[in-house]
Design a protein around this motif. Structure first.
Motif, PDB file in Angstrom:
ATOM      1  N   GLU A 226      -1.886  -0.975   3.186  1.00  0.00           N
ATOM      2  CA  GLU A 226      -1.532   0.291   3.850  1.00  0.00           C
ATOM      3  C   GLU A 226      -2.507   1.392   3.445  1.00  0.00           C
ATOM      4  O   GLU A 226      -2.913   2.206   4.268  1.00  0.00           O
ATOM      5  N   ASN A 227      -2.889   1.429   2.168  1.00  0.00           N
ATOM      6  CA  ASN A 227      -3.852   2.446   1.718  1.00  0.00           C
ATOM      7  C   ASN A 227      -5.205   2.261   2.404  1.00  0.00           C
ATOM      8  O   ASN A 227      -5.810   3.227   2.857  1.00  0.00           O
ATOM      9  N   ALA A 228      -5.654   1.005   2.461  1.00  0.00           N
ATOM     10  CA  ALA A 228      -6.952   0.746   3.099  1.00  0.00           C
ATOM     11  C   ALA A 228      -6.909   1.195   4.564  1.00  0.00           C
ATOM     12  O   ALA A 228      -7.863   1.784   5.078  1.00  0.00           O
ATOM     13  N   LEU A 229      -5.774   0.930   5.232  1.00  0.00           N
ATOM     14  CA  LEU A 229      -5.632   1.349   6.637  1.00  0.00           C
ATOM     15  C   LEU A 229      -5.642   2.867   6.749  1.00  0.00           C
ATOM     16  O   LEU A 229      -6.216   3.436   7.672  1.00  0.00           O
ATOM     17  N   LYS A 230      -4.999   3.512   5.764  1.00  0.00           N
ATOM     18  CA  LYS A 230      -4.848   4.962   5.814  1.00  0.00           C
ATOM     19  C   LYS A 230      -6.154   5.676   5.482  1.00  0.00           C
ATOM     20  O   LYS A 230      -6.481   6.680   6.086  1.00  0.00           O
ATOM     21  N   TYR A 231      -6.898   5.148   4.491  1.00  0.00           N
ATOM     22  CA  TYR A 231      -8.077   5.890   4.020  1.00  0.00           C
ATOM     23  C   TYR A 231      -9.395   5.438   4.650  1.00  0.00           C
ATOM     24  O   TYR A 231     -10.441   5.962   4.301  1.00  0.00           O
ATOM     25  N   SER A 232      -9.342   4.428   5.539  1.00  0.00           N
ATOM     26  CA  SER A 232     -10.591   4.062   6.222  1.00  0.00           C
ATOM     27  C   SER A 232     -10.272   3.670   7.655  1.00  0.00           C
ATOM     28  O   SER A 232      -9.131   3.305   7.961  1.00  0.00           O
ATOM     29  N   ALA A 252     -10.938  -4.794   0.352  1.00  0.00           N
ATOM     30  CA  ALA A 252     -12.151  -3.967   0.297  1.00  0.00           C
ATOM     31  C   ALA A 252     -12.227  -3.117   1.555  1.00  0.00           C
ATOM     32  O   ALA A 252     -12.172  -3.635   2.669  1.00  0.00           O
ATOM     33  N   ASP A 253     -12.319  -1.792   1.365  1.00  0.00           N
ATOM     34  CA  ASP A 253     -12.441  -0.920   2.534  1.00  0.00           C
ATOM     35  C   ASP A 253     -13.749  -0.147   2.472  1.00  0.00           C
ATOM     36  O   ASP A 253     -14.447  -0.171   1.457  1.00  0.00           O
ATOM     37  N   THR A 254     -14.080   0.509   3.565  1.00  0.00           N
ATOM     38  CA  THR A 254     -15.320   1.297   3.599  1.00  0.00           C
ATOM     39  C   THR A 254     -14.994   2.775   3.810  1.00  0.00           C
ATOM     40  O   THR A 254     -15.700   3.488   4.508  1.00  0.00           O
ATOM     41  N   TYR A 271       0.773  10.751  -8.334  1.00  0.00           N
ATOM     42  CA  TYR A 271      -0.585  11.324  -8.337  1.00  0.00           C
ATOM     43  C   TYR A 271      -1.278  11.080  -6.997  1.00  0.00           C
ATOM     44  O   TYR A 271      -1.281   9.977  -6.472  1.00  0.00           O
ATOM     45  N   ARG A 272      -1.855  12.154  -6.436  1.00  0.00           N
ATOM     46  CA  ARG A 272      -2.645  12.030  -5.215  1.00  0.00           C
ATOM     47  C   ARG A 272      -3.919  12.833  -5.432  1.00  0.00           C
ATOM     48  O   ARG A 272      -3.872  13.912  -6.026  1.00  0.00           O
ATOM     49  N   ILE A 273      -5.054  12.334  -4.931  1.00  0.00           N
ATOM     50  CA  ILE A 273      -6.309  13.062  -5.129  1.00  0.00           C
ATOM     51  C   ILE A 273      -6.293  14.330  -4.268  1.00  0.00           C
ATOM     52  O   ILE A 273      -5.829  14.298  -3.136  1.00  0.00           O
ATOM     53  N   GLY A 283       1.171  11.032   2.113  1.00  0.00           N
ATOM     54  CA  GLY A 283       1.599   9.925   1.267  1.00  0.00           C
ATOM     55  C   GLY A 283       2.493  10.469   0.183  1.00  0.00           C
ATOM     56  O   GLY A 283       2.783  11.664   0.153  1.00  0.00           O
ATOM     57  N   THR A 284       2.908   9.587  -0.729  1.00  0.00           N
ATOM     58  CA  THR A 284       3.849  10.022  -1.756  1.00  0.00           C
ATOM     59  C   THR A 284       3.278   9.926  -3.165  1.00  0.00           C
ATOM     60  O   THR A 284       3.872  10.443  -4.107  1.00  0.00           O
ATOM     61  N   GLY A 285       2.146   9.226  -3.311  1.00  0.00           N
ATOM     62  CA  GLY A 285       1.596   9.033  -4.658  1.00  0.00           C
ATOM     63  C   GLY A 285       2.396   7.999  -5.438  1.00  0.00           C
ATOM     64  O   GLY A 285       2.313   7.927  -6.663  1.00  0.00           O
ATOM     65  N   LEU A 286       3.175   7.181  -4.727  1.00  0.00           N
ATOM     66  CA  LEU A 286       3.980   6.169  -5.421  1.00  0.00           C
ATOM     67  C   LEU A 286       3.399   4.767  -5.279  1.00  0.00           C
ATOM     68  O   LEU A 286       3.640   3.903  -6.108  1.00  0.00           O
ATOM     69  N   GLY A 287       2.617   4.551  -4.198  1.00  0.00           N
ATOM     70  CA  GLY A 287       2.145   3.200  -3.859  1.00  0.00           C
ATOM     71  C   GLY A 287       1.405   2.516  -4.998  1.00  0.00           C
ATOM     72  O   GLY A 287       1.784   1.418  -5.426  1.00  0.00           O
ATOM     73  N   LEU A 288       0.364   3.160  -5.520  1.00  0.00           N
ATOM     74  CA  LEU A 288      -0.439   2.516  -6.562  1.00  0.00           C
ATOM     75  C   LEU A 288       0.291   2.462  -7.898  1.00  0.00           C
ATOM     76  O   LEU A 288       0.110   1.538  -8.684  1.00  0.00           O
ATOM     77  N   TYR A 289       1.136   3.461  -8.137  1.00  0.00           N
ATOM     78  CA  TYR A 289       1.953   3.472  -9.365  1.00  0.00           C
ATOM     79  C   TYR A 289       2.835   2.221  -9.384  1.00  0.00           C
ATOM     80  O   TYR A 289       2.885   1.484 -10.368  1.00  0.00           O
TER      81      TYR A 289
END
Ligand code: ADP
Length: 321
Positions: A226-232, A252-254, A271-273, A283-289
């Motif tokens: 989901e993150n890869a889809l969201k950020y690339s 792996a995303d670009t 945490y979110r950048i 987003g919620t900053g929960l996914g990677l946590y």
């Protein structure tokens, strides 16, 4: 925060000044005691007649003065060290709690948006279906959109629920033998249908059994996708392969990639950048946590590397049975 820091620094300066003042007073008192004892000695003894005894007494007085000095210097510096260590601990825990409350605030802002936007989208699609008699293709498209939005809502609720359950140690992992090849193949089939032409999947292992909670692993894998889809917006490379006693799932995303200074922070809760006002993605900053918690609960590892020429590569390694 600035107000607290000012009060805190002033208080610290006051304590240290009071301590130095206390030390200086003790020193002065010790010198007065020494002078009085010397005076007393001179009036009691004849320094010429009893030269030996006189010298021994002076030596004794000097010895006592030096012991007094060592005692107040020792006690003073220990006290100072304790104050500085305590102050550093209080300051860093206060900073951490301020940071966490800021992140929680951001979380509330973004979670409200995250919950509202799929609901609004579903409502709109359903109202369109209700109002107009559309042809089968358009109907199918709207229903498909509703399903996608409800899946998003479901993923979000699962993440929030699991995060709070794991925090309160209420979630009991149900571990069993899970074949990663089967799990990843089925999951990628789903994703391929939902996002055609977004994935390049490579599974180079025929069987990879791990001892795991099937739902947790599913959540960890899908959070990365989901993150890869969201950020690339380019093709995402998904790989499953074995490496020693581990099976490795890599995404792996670009996209924009993750700066080195943020790499260790993004696994923290909420945490979110960047900041909520300027961020484009929600987003919620929960996914990677959650993902890193799940991986560690399965005695695995999570690695983050830079993709070339740009983007990121997330790798999950699970021990094979
Ligand atoms: P969320 O995506 O809901 O904000 P995550 O915990 O999944 O929360 O991610 C934390 C942060 O890490 C994100 O806000 C984002 O800034 C950064 N991040 C995660 N994955 C990627 C990625 N594939 N590319 C770029 N940045 C990412």
């Amino acid at each position: 925060m600035r107000f607290f820091t000012t009060i805190y620094v002033l208080l610290l300066i006051y304590i240290v000044t009071a301590l130095l003042f206390w030390g200086y007073n003790l020193h002065k008192q010790s010198e007065i005691i020494f002078d009085q004892q010397m005076l007393h000695l001179r009036t009691q003894m004849d320094s010429v007649r009893d030269a030996g005894l006189y010298a021994a007494n002076i030596h004794d007085l000097e010895d006592r003065r030096s012991r007094r000095r060592k005692q107040y210097l020792g006690e003073g510096s220990t006290f100072l060290a304790v104050i500085f260590i305590g102050a550093a601990i209080v300051y860093s825990s206060f900073r951490r709690s301020i940071q966490l409350s800021r992140q929680q605030n951001n979380f509330m802002l973004s979670v409200t948006h995250e919950l509202k936007s799929p609901i609004a989208a579903m409502k709109l699609n359903l109202q369109t279906l209700e109002k107009y008699s559309l042809d089968e293709e358009k109907k199918g498209l709207l229903i498909e959109k509703c399903i996608r939005e409800s899946n998003r809502l479901n993923d979000l609720c699962n993440n929030i629920l699991l995060a709070s359950q794991m925090e309160g140690r209420q979630y009991k992992a149900v571990k069993e033998q899970v074949d990663m090849v089967e799990q990843v193949t089925a999951m990628m089939r789903e994703y391929q249908l939902r996002y055609p032409a977004r994935f390049d999947t490579s599974i180079t292992v025929t069987e990879a059994t791990i001892f795991a909670d099937h739902l947790m692993v599913q959540m960890a894998l899908s959070n990365l996708i989901e993150n890869a889809l969201k950020y690339s917006d380019q093709t995402i490379k998904i790989s499953l392969y074995s490496s020693g006693r581990y099976v490795v799932f890599s995404v792996a995303d670009t996209g924009p990639g993750i700066p080195d200074s943020e790499k260790s922070k993004i696994f923290r809760k909420f945490y979110r950048i960047g900041n909520e006002g300027t961020r484009k993605t929600k987003g919620t900053g929960l996914g990677l946590y959650l993902t890193s918690k799940i991986v560690h609960q399965h005695k695995g590892k999570i690695l983050l590397k830079d993709n070339q020429p740009n983007g990121s590569v997330f790798e999950l390694q699970f021990p094979l049975v």
